[in-house]
Structures are given as C-alpha cells and as structure tokens.
Enzyme design. Structure first.
Site, PDB file in Angstrom:
ATOM      1  N   LYS A   1      -7.875  35.508  13.656  1.00 29.14           N
ATOM      2  CA  LYS A   1      -7.570  35.627  12.402  1.00 29.14           C
ATOM      3  C   LYS A   1      -7.020  36.899  11.675  1.00 29.14           C
ATOM      4  CE  LYS A   1     -11.058  35.627   9.225  1.00 29.14           C
ATOM      5  NZ  LYS A   1     -11.744  35.495  10.782  1.00 29.14           N
TER       6      LYS A   1
ATOM      7  N   THR B   1      -4.923  39.004  13.613  1.00 24.72           N
ATOM      8  CA  THR B   1      -3.947  39.171  14.217  1.00 24.72           C
ATOM      9  C   THR B   1      -2.774  37.905  13.473  1.00 24.72           C
ATOM     10  OG1 THR B   1      -5.107  39.341  16.129  1.00 24.72           O
ATOM     11  CG2 THR B   1      -2.847  38.742  16.374  1.00 24.72           C
TER      12      THR B   1
ATOM     13  N   ARG C   1      -9.577  43.602   5.701  1.00 22.92           N
ATOM     14  CA  ARG C   1     -10.623  44.362   5.437  1.00 22.92           C
ATOM     15  C   ARG C   1     -10.549  45.506   6.364  1.00 22.92           C
ATOM     16  NH1 ARG C   1     -14.063  40.081   7.594  1.00 22.92           N
ATOM     17  NH2 ARG C   1     -12.292  39.612   8.469  1.00 22.92           N
TER      18      ARG C   1
ATOM     19  N   LYS D   1     -17.722  42.439  19.208  1.00 19.87           N
ATOM     20  CA  LYS D   1     -16.409  41.946  18.775  1.00 19.87           C
ATOM     21  C   LYS D   1     -15.256  42.932  18.811  1.00 19.87           C
ATOM     22  CE  LYS D   1     -15.056  39.633  14.476  1.00 19.87           C
ATOM     23  NZ  LYS D   1     -14.089  40.572  13.943  1.00 19.87           N
TER      24      LYS D   1
ATOM     25  N   ALA E   1     -18.633  38.346   6.706  1.00 20.00           N
ATOM     26  CA  ALA E   1     -18.878  37.087   5.846  1.00 20.00           C
ATOM     27  C   ALA E   1     -20.015  36.349   6.046  1.00 20.00           C
ATOM     28  CB  ALA E   1     -17.552  36.458   5.712  1.00 20.00           C
TER      29      ALA E   1
ATOM     30  N   PHE F   1     -14.977  35.714   9.211  1.00 24.40           N
ATOM     31  CA  PHE F   1     -15.396  34.485  10.119  1.00 24.40           C
ATOM     32  C   PHE F   1     -14.790  33.001   9.447  1.00 24.40           C
ATOM     33  CE2 PHE F   1     -19.019  37.432  10.563  1.00 24.40           C
ATOM     34  CZ  PHE F   1     -18.748  37.677  11.827  1.00 24.40           C
TER      35      PHE F   1
ATOM     36  N   PHE G   1      -2.504  31.254  23.030  1.00 24.68           N
ATOM     37  CA  PHE G   1      -2.830  31.951  24.281  1.00 24.68           C
ATOM     38  C   PHE G   1      -1.971  31.888  25.505  1.00 24.68           C
ATOM     39  CE2 PHE G   1      -6.137  33.068  21.444  1.00 24.68           C
ATOM     40  CZ  PHE G   1      -7.100  33.995  21.916  1.00 24.68           C
TER      41      PHE G   1
ATOM     42  N   TRP H   1       0.903  37.275  18.832  1.00 23.82           N
ATOM     43  CA  TRP H   1       0.357  38.281  19.428  1.00 23.82           C
ATOM     44  C   TRP H   1       1.402  39.069  20.555  1.00 23.82           C
ATOM     45  CZ3 TRP H   1      -0.187  40.172  24.373  1.00 23.82           C
ATOM     46  CH2 TRP H   1      -1.510  40.714  24.745  1.00 23.82           C
TER      47      TRP H   1
END
Length: 559
Positions: A71, A73, A94, A105, A273, A301, A381, A409
């Site tokens: 998210k 990224t 954030r 994480k 969150a 999240f 990906f 990415w």
C-alpha cells in the site's frame, strides 16, 4: 536483485530545501534536520493556511496477508506517476513505528523504486516525534502516580486509573504490570500496563489536532481515571496538559522528505489502523493540499479498518474529503484469500484468484458506500501470471471498476502512469467531493448502535456481542456526554471477522466487543473486538535478529 535499502542508498537525494522550493516553500519556512529532512515551521504553516486546497486521493487495500500488498509503495508510486504526467502532486504518509520495524512487518517507507528517503533515518528515530509522544504520554502517567503518592486534590481512586504507559516497541511482557512495589513507600501498588506508542491517545490527538491551541485543549480533555465519587478525572484536572504540550511543540510540525524521484513527501503521524485510527496528521495533509494539485495519502491496513476510520473519523473531524479511492491488491494476496497456503503461491492458479476476489469486491462495495469513485491498483510481483492479472482486471470490469497493473516497485513512477491518468480523470470529474461523501452512521446514533452499524455494514456481521463491562461503560460514556463521538474499531486486520484465520469475505458471524475505552481528547470511543492487543509481541524470529551496524557505521538489514 537489489534490496530496498540498497536501492535507497544508490539514489541521489536533493537538498530538502530545493525540493520544498520547487513548490513555493521558502528556506526560512523550514526547520532543517540535516540536508534531506526538515519540518515545516509555524511560519510556513501560517502562510499556507489561507491558500486553496488541491484534491485528495486515498490509497487503501484489501485485508493484509503474509504475501504482502504494498500500500505505501503504491501510494508513493502513484504520486511519482502523477508528477510524471504533469500533475503537481505531494504524498502524505504515516511515520513508521519501531515495533514492526524490529518485529515482523518491517519498515514503512515503500519499496523498490517507489520509496521515501532517507529510508534508514525515517524508519528509525527520524525527527524524534514518537519519542516526544511517548514522553508526553508517560509524563501524564508519572503525574497520576505522583498524585496518588501525595494525595492530590483530584482524589483519584487507584482502582479506577485507566491511563497506561507506552513504549514504541513490541513487548508483550509489558501488557500487564504492577507499579509502586515496595511496601507502600512508593505509593499504592496497582496493576496497569503498557500499550505501543502508536496506540496512545496522545498520538491520535497529535494527528487530529489542527494546531497548537487545539492540541492543548484536546490534551486537557484526556480522561485518566475516576475519583472516589466515581466522577471522571482529566489531564486538565491534574494540570498536566501544558507540560505535555511543551513536549510536543516540535512534534506537531509536519516532517518533509522526498521520494526517489524527487516528489515532496510529508511523513507525519502514527500507523496501526487495527488498534488506532491509523492516519497521518491532519496538519500534514492540509499543508500538502495547499502545495499540490493532488495529494496521495494512505490509510492503514485494509479498507475495512484504515479507510473506514480515515473517512468516519479523520474526514469527519477535519472537513477533508477524497475525490477518489484506490484499492491495492496483489495476485499473491488474492490467492491466499482464496484458500491457497503461503507455500503454494508460485504456480499459476486463476481459480484461486477468482475465489479470493470476494475480499477485494467487498472493499470496493464498502468504499462505494461512502460515495467514493473507486479504482484498483494491481501491484505486480515477479512471477505473477498474465492470466491471473487479467482475471482481476476482468472481474473488476464486471463491477464497473477500472483496474490497472502497476510495476512501480521495479519501474518507479513510470510503472503507475496508467493508474495515474485514470485517477486524475476520475478526480477531475468530482466537483464536490465533500458533498458526495456519505458516512457510515450519524453522530447522534447511540454508541452501541454505531458499533453495530460498522460491524454489520462494513464487516457483514450478523450482530455484535457486547461484554457486560463494555455495555456498562458505553452507557456511562453516554450519560457523561460522550454519546456524540465516532467509533474507532480495534480488531485483527487480517479478516473482516474477529478471527484472523478466516480469509475471504465472511458474513453472518457475531462480532465480540470485549472492552471499550473513551478517548475524549482524540474525540472517539475505542471498541476492542475479540483478542486484539494494544501492545503487540515479537514473532519467534524477529526482524531485529538481522538488523545491525557494520564497521563503517552503516545500518544493514532494514526492509
């Protein structure tokens, strides 16, 4: 393949003053933290206050999985892409918490060629905001215990203290502790505990306050416990708000950094969150909106937690309104949502993607219920099969939603230009986002009914089971005048239910609400659902085991 940290270190950063100047921020409106980090000063905030605002784009996601969604990224990649197509854009994120950085994480600065920099400094101490929040929170805790020791005029009942302590680290051993041991010499012995700093009400207050005056007023409204007569006692009653505000004097100023491609990024305020409201600060978002044509911001999240609170709490209290929402999904995550185990994600499996799509479809439906135009970013990906990505695009089209395969990415902003053009077009068509925004519940609704409405409307629960203590406390909050506040749901982020092992789009379950907490300063009531903890623990093998400092003084192992 280079790691995120290697990619970050290979990037050439511009002086932050140069990045800021490109958007009209003067050097004397910055408070520099070295060459590449600065805070926007009060002078800068005051000058921007009267300027028109751009449009806000909300980035959210499906329920998170071990496969990853990306998210942050995607938020960065989309902002870079909007700039690439000639739309002046700022990103608002954030700040990372040390808990997940050293836990499971990882960091929160994006990944690959869609990162904010300097990655290592942002992920660790940054400008010290979280330390200041911890200090302000724990100062209040110290004042409470000092009042108990000396017998202050507030008449606090040591059995009814609700204010805990905080530390910005995952430490399950601190969830329940005893303080003031020592045969009464250090005050009355009592049971309390620690939360992680990002779950602190002080964090929420800093994120929702619109300035220093509002900050001080909110701090004074914090309810810390009750006196012997059962009446609530506030930080203002203890004369603690001023000193807490002094500790936050610099922390309330938004932090400015840059992406790899030189997009200005505000990184300010707390994550998580699932146990807090999970949004960056209102001050940072509003400053960004006065500098850019677009501001791309994230909520923590999945959309069932972060976006719901972004809209029902942050937007409601600040008047902000997104002109579009982007939901991030990946082929791998949808396979997991469709029942494939993590070790079976590599082979092409269109049927599993189709099964897992129910999770994405529900998030789309929920966001449309707020009145938002919705787009989907398929975060690509290596190893994704074209047929799997095509299945997502097809199923989104069946719902009338534009889905775009994004390669930010690997390719930076160039990999999200298709999404950027679609976002710009949708946003341009929104003439009055605030007028279109519809909240999940009216503020005049009773607190228990607000919780039930979120559970049934957003999660698809059949009903809510309130513990006896939760029912009692909700009735007390309403009797004391807090019935008008919105709800901050605290729940596992991994499922629509309170059971983190239930993937997909479950419905018809009963949501357990075990505890409720009044955050009068932040301006919401927290409902703790199921076995959620406000102090996480480290995994069996934490990321901390692989982070270190080399002989040249450079940090390694961050992700």
């Amino acid at each position: 393949m280079s790691t995120d940290l290697e990619i970050a270190r290979a990037a050439t950063l511009k002086p932050i003053a140069e990045i800021a100047a490109s958007l009209g921020v003067a050097a004397d409106e910055l408070e520099p933290y070295g060459h590449h980090i600065a805070k926007l000063s009060r002078k800068g905030l005051d000058r921007l206050a009267g300027q028109p605002q751009g449009r806000l784009i909300l980035v959210t996601a499906i329920n998170p999985t071990a496969a990853g969604e990306g998210k942050t990224t995607t938020t960065i990649g989309l902002a870079d892409a909007l700039n690439r197509i000639g739309r002046k854009t700022v990103v608002a994120l954030r700040e990372p918490s040390l808990g997940p950085v050293f836990g499971r994480k990882g960091g929160a600065t994006g990944g690959g060629y869609a990162q904010v920099l300097p990655m290592d400094r942002i992920n660790l101490h940054f400008t010290g905001d979280f330390h200041a929040i911890s200090a302000a929170h724990n100062l209040l805790a110290a004042i409470i215990d000092n009042q108990l020791y000396w017998g202050g005029g507030a008449g606090l009942d040591p059995r009814k203290i609700s204010w805990r302590r905080v530390v910005d680290m995952n430490d399950r051993a601190l969830r329940k502790i005893a303080v003031a041991l020592g045969d009464g010499k250090n005050g009355p012995t009592r049971e309390t505990g620690f939360d992680i700093t990002v779950a602190s009400e002080v964090m929420a207050i800093l994120c929702l306050a619109d300035g220093s005056t509002d900050l001080i007023q909110r701090l004074a409204r914090i309810v810390v416990g009750r006196n012997m007569a059962g009446h609530k006692v506030t930080a203002g009653d203890l004369e603690a708000g001023g000193a807490m505000g002094a500790l936050l004097a610099e922390a309330i100023l938004p932090n400015m950094v840059q992406t790899i491609e030189g997009t200005l990024a505000f990184v300010h305020g707390g994550p998580f969150a699932n146990i807090a409201h999970g949004c960056n600060s209102v001050i940072a978002t509003q400053a960004a909106l006065r500098l850019g044509e677009f501001v791309v911001s994230e909520a923590g999240f999945g959309a069932d937690l972060g976006a719901e609170k972004f809209l029902n709490i942050k937007c409601r209290s600040s008047g902000l309104a997104p002109s579009a929402a982007v939901v991030v999904a990946t082929v791998r995550a949808l396979k997991l949502q469709g029942g494939v185990p993590q070790d079976g994600l590599a082979p092409e499996n269109v049927a599993a993607v189709e099964a897992g799509f129910a999770n994405l479809a529900r998030h789309i439906e929920n966001l449309r219920g707020f009145g938002l135009p919705v787009l989907v970013a398929i975060n690509s990906f290596t190893g994704d099969a074209p047929a799997e990505q095509a299945a997502i695009v097809r199923m989104c089209a069946n719902l009338g939603v534009d889905a775009h395969v994004c390669t930010h990415w690997a390719d930076g902003g160039a990999g999200a230009e298709s999404l950027a053009r679609a976002v710009a077009a949708v946003s341009d068509a929104q003439h009055d986002p605030a007028g279109a925004l519809s909240f999940t519940y009216p503020l005049e609704m009773p607190l228990a009914d607000k919780i039930r409405t979120v559970a049934q409307t957003i999660y698809r629960a059949a009903d809510v089971n309130f513990s006896r203590a939760a029912t009692r406390d909700l009735e007390r909050f309403e009797a004391e005048g807090a019935g008008h506040l919105p709800i901050c749901m605290a729940r596992t982020p991994y499922s629509f239910s309170a059971d983190e092992t239930v993937f997909g789009a479950p419905s018809g379950f009963v949501l357990p609400v075990e505890e409720v907490r009044l955050s009068a300063g932040a301006g919401f009531v927290v409902a703790l659902c199921g076995a959620v903890n406000t102090m996480p623990g480290l995994p069996r093998v934490p990321a901390a085991n692989h982070i270190g400092l080399d002989a040249g003084g450079r940090i390694y192992g961050l992700s």
